[in-house]
Design a protein around this motif. Structure first.
Motif, PDB file in Angstrom:
ATOM      1  N   ILE A   4      84.061 -40.856 -30.771  1.00 55.88           N
ATOM      2  CA  ILE A   4      84.279 -40.560 -29.277  1.00 55.88           C
ATOM      3  C   ILE A   4      83.675 -39.127 -29.023  1.00 55.88           C
ATOM      4  O   ILE A   4      82.990 -38.931 -27.980  1.00 55.88           O
ATOM      5  CB  ILE A   4      85.533 -40.952 -28.694  1.00 55.88           C
ATOM      6  CG1 ILE A   4      85.803 -42.416 -28.787  1.00 55.88           C
ATOM      7  CG2 ILE A   4      85.817 -40.320 -27.477  1.00 55.88           C
ATOM      8  CD1 ILE A   4      87.431 -42.840 -28.373  1.00 55.88           C
ATOM      9  N   THR A   8      80.495 -37.748 -27.007  1.00 59.52           N
ATOM     10  CA  THR A   8      80.686 -37.095 -25.766  1.00 59.52           C
ATOM     11  C   THR A   8      79.648 -35.801 -25.843  1.00 59.52           C
ATOM     12  O   THR A   8      79.101 -35.441 -24.749  1.00 59.52           O
ATOM     13  CB  THR A   8      82.272 -36.461 -25.727  1.00 59.52           C
ATOM     14  OG1 THR A   8      83.194 -37.517 -25.795  1.00 59.52           O
ATOM     15  CG2 THR A   8      82.405 -35.727 -24.403  1.00 59.52           C
ATOM     16  N   LEU A 239      86.273 -37.006 -16.520  1.00 53.72           N
ATOM     17  CA  LEU A 239      86.551 -38.038 -17.639  1.00 53.72           C
ATOM     18  C   LEU A 239      85.816 -39.269 -17.394  1.00 53.72           C
ATOM     19  O   LEU A 239      85.354 -39.867 -18.147  1.00 53.72           O
ATOM     20  CB  LEU A 239      88.040 -38.260 -17.753  1.00 53.72           C
ATOM     21  CG  LEU A 239      88.870 -37.006 -18.191  1.00 53.72           C
ATOM     22  CD1 LEU A 239      90.424 -37.443 -17.987  1.00 53.72           C
ATOM     23  CD2 LEU A 239      88.548 -36.836 -19.783  1.00 53.72           C
ATOM     24  N   LEU A 243      83.731 -41.280 -20.061  1.00 53.33           N
ATOM     25  CA  LEU A 243      84.051 -42.515 -20.410  1.00 53.33           C
ATOM     26  C   LEU A 243      83.102 -43.749 -20.070  1.00 53.33           C
ATOM     27  O   LEU A 243      82.718 -44.733 -20.766  1.00 53.33           O
ATOM     28  CB  LEU A 243      85.385 -42.879 -19.837  1.00 53.33           C
ATOM     29  CG  LEU A 243      86.738 -42.365 -20.210  1.00 53.33           C
ATOM     30  CD1 LEU A 243      87.981 -42.334 -19.400  1.00 53.33           C
ATOM     31  CD2 LEU A 243      86.846 -42.382 -21.799  1.00 53.33           C
ATOM     32  N   SER A 244      82.459 -43.489 -18.838  1.00 44.51           N
ATOM     33  CA  SER A 244      81.336 -44.457 -18.655  1.00 44.51           C
ATOM     34  C   SER A 244      80.249 -44.390 -19.404  1.00 44.51           C
ATOM     35  O   SER A 244      79.707 -45.660 -19.790  1.00 44.51           O
ATOM     36  CB  SER A 244      80.910 -44.230 -16.886  1.00 44.51           C
ATOM     37  OG  SER A 244      80.357 -43.105 -17.030  1.00 44.51           O
ATOM     38  N   ILE A 246      80.375 -43.446 -22.720  1.00 46.10           N
ATOM     39  CA  ILE A 246      80.685 -43.945 -23.888  1.00 46.10           C
ATOM     40  C   ILE A 246      80.918 -45.250 -24.203  1.00 46.10           C
ATOM     41  O   ILE A 246      80.607 -46.073 -25.143  1.00 46.10           O
ATOM     42  CB  ILE A 246      82.147 -43.071 -24.376  1.00 46.10           C
ATOM     43  CG1 ILE A 246      81.760 -41.600 -24.532  1.00 46.10           C
ATOM     44  CG2 ILE A 246      82.562 -43.512 -25.785  1.00 46.10           C
ATOM     45  CD1 ILE A 246      82.924 -41.025 -24.795  1.00 46.10           C
ATOM     46  N   PHE A 247      81.780 -45.852 -23.013  1.00 47.71           N
ATOM     47  CA  PHE A 247      82.147 -47.374 -23.049  1.00 47.71           C
ATOM     48  C   PHE A 247      81.218 -48.319 -21.966  1.00 47.71           C
ATOM     49  O   PHE A 247      81.528 -49.363 -22.213  1.00 47.71           O
ATOM     50  CB  PHE A 247      83.428 -47.547 -22.814  1.00 47.71           C
ATOM     51  CG  PHE A 247      84.523 -47.001 -23.695  1.00 47.71           C
ATOM     52  CD1 PHE A 247      84.905 -47.310 -24.897  1.00 47.71           C
ATOM     53  CD2 PHE A 247      84.919 -45.741 -23.233  1.00 47.71           C
ATOM     54  CE1 PHE A 247      85.513 -46.616 -25.943  1.00 47.71           C
ATOM     55  CE2 PHE A 247      85.993 -44.947 -24.034  1.00 47.71           C
ATOM     56  CZ  PHE A 247      86.148 -45.438 -25.265  1.00 47.71           C
ATOM     57  N   THR A 251      80.331 -46.184 -13.341  1.00 45.85           N
ATOM     58  CA  THR A 251      80.894 -44.748 -13.480  1.00 45.85           C
ATOM     59  C   THR A 251      81.866 -44.663 -12.289  1.00 45.85           C
ATOM     60  O   THR A 251      83.007 -44.075 -12.231  1.00 45.85           O
ATOM     61  CB  THR A 251      79.730 -43.792 -12.948  1.00 45.85           C
ATOM     62  OG1 THR A 251      78.673 -43.812 -14.133  1.00 45.85           O
ATOM     63  CG2 THR A 251      80.115 -42.333 -13.176  1.00 45.85           C
ATOM     64  N   THR A 254      85.247 -46.477 -12.548  1.00 44.55           N
ATOM     65  CA  THR A 254      86.054 -45.591 -13.828  1.00 44.55           C
ATOM     66  C   THR A 254      86.791 -44.425 -13.275  1.00 44.55           C
ATOM     67  O   THR A 254      88.112 -44.312 -13.478  1.00 44.55           O
ATOM     68  CB  THR A 254      85.172 -45.084 -14.985  1.00 44.55           C
ATOM     69  OG1 THR A 254      84.361 -46.231 -15.454  1.00 44.55           O
ATOM     70  CG2 THR A 254      85.986 -44.591 -16.031  1.00 44.55           C
ATOM     71  N   LEU A 258      90.871 -43.903 -12.738  1.00 46.26           N
ATOM     72  CA  LEU A 258      91.344 -42.689 -13.368  1.00 46.26           C
ATOM     73  C   LEU A 258      92.544 -42.004 -12.198  1.00 46.26           C
ATOM     74  O   LEU A 258      93.453 -41.577 -12.620  1.00 46.26           O
ATOM     75  CB  LEU A 258      90.383 -41.635 -13.940  1.00 46.26           C
ATOM     76  CG  LEU A 258      89.680 -42.176 -15.238  1.00 46.26           C
ATOM     77  CD1 LEU A 258      88.664 -41.252 -15.592  1.00 46.26           C
ATOM     78  CD2 LEU A 258      90.873 -42.333 -16.487  1.00 46.26           C
TER      79      LEU A 258
END
Length: 275
Positions: A4, A8, A239, A243-244, A246-247, A251, A254, A258
């Motif tokens: 991760i 990033t 974040l 996160l959008s 990475i996984f 967007t 997500t 959050l």
């Protein structure tokens, strides 16, 4: 965890991620400043209504093959003025005026998209946001307009504070409440249009509402509410973008989730303190 961190770091090497972070953070700041004035005055739904209007304006822009930003900003501002006029002169309550304009705008947008089927995919990216479609022109416009919004709010902070807490008192001390209402409408319209690229027309209003109501759960002053709202909003965007990537999540969704998580945490903290 190591993967991760590496992903990033890798994300920061892509221009579209840097653009999304820049535009997203600026929008988050605008939403934080505006949110408290809209929520406390029970005008938060105007953000949702204007977000629906932006759906129609983007459909028009795509039909005419013009920049969505250039087309949407004046049309969304005009719609906000119409909502205020319907409330002032038409004898309609604010929520009724918002519903009237937003539902009409959505109908127009659906009609245009059904007639011109060629841009349905592009329209979907505007509905729910896509960091891949942020162009250099969007970044330039977003930076300039965000700075204008932030500076305007700071310049008129005392006046906005006065009409937020006591509109009648603001009139007594000589403030032009009507003009201030139009100013808030213009700033809200610009912020909503700018946020379309990152979170989409269907989710942008939540960026105005969520950080403020989250901050109100634990804050003890007006300025403290703005500060907490700012931290929550910026953190959710940063974040959310990472996160959008990475996984491979959407967007906009997500970022909003959050924000929702932050609200639930702060609400639980408030409930625990009350016992």
């Amino acid at each position: 965890m190591k993967n991760i961190i590496l992903l990033t770091i890798e994300a920061l090497q892509y221009d579209f991620i840097l653009k999304a972070l820049l535009v997203g953070v600026l929008i988050a700041i605008c939403c934080s400043f505006l949110g408290i004035f809209l929520v406390l005055r029970k005008y938060s739904m105007i953000g949702d209504g204007l977000a629906h209007v932006s759906f129609a304006t983007i459909a028009i822009a795509l039909l005419l093959d013009k920049s969505p930003l250039l087309v949407s900003i004046p049309l969304v501002i005009l719609s906000s003025f119409i909502i205020l006029k319907l409330t002032e002169k038409g004898g309609l309550h604010g929520d009724a005026a918002i519903g009237l304009i937003s539902s009409s705008a959505v109908a127009v947008g659906v009609l245009i998209s059904s007639i011109s089927k060629g841009f349905n995919i592009d329209l979907f990216s505007y509905l729910f946001g896509s960091i891949l479609v942020i162009s250099n022109l969007d970044v330039i416009f977003s930076v300039i307009l965000s700075i204008v919004v932030i500076l305007t709010i700071l310049f008129f902070y005392n006046s906005l504070f006065a009409i937020t807490y006591d509109e009648e008192f603001a009139k007594v001390i000589g403030l032009n409440v009507k003009h201030m209402n139009y100013l808030i409408s213009v700033l809200t319209s610009i912020t909503i249009v700018l946020g379309i690229r990152v979170v989409g027309t269907m989710l942008i209003s939540s960026m105005i509402i969520f950080p403020t109501i989250t901050a109100l759960q634990i804050s003890k002053s007006f300025k403290n509410t703005i500060l907490i709202s700012l931290v929550v909003s910026v953190l959710s965007v940063v974040l959310g973008v990472f996160l959008s990537f990475i996984f491979n999540f959407p967007t906009g969704a997500t970022i909003v989730i959050l924000n929702a998580i932050c609200f639930i945490i702060c609400l639980c903290m408030k409930k625990i303190k009350s016992y």
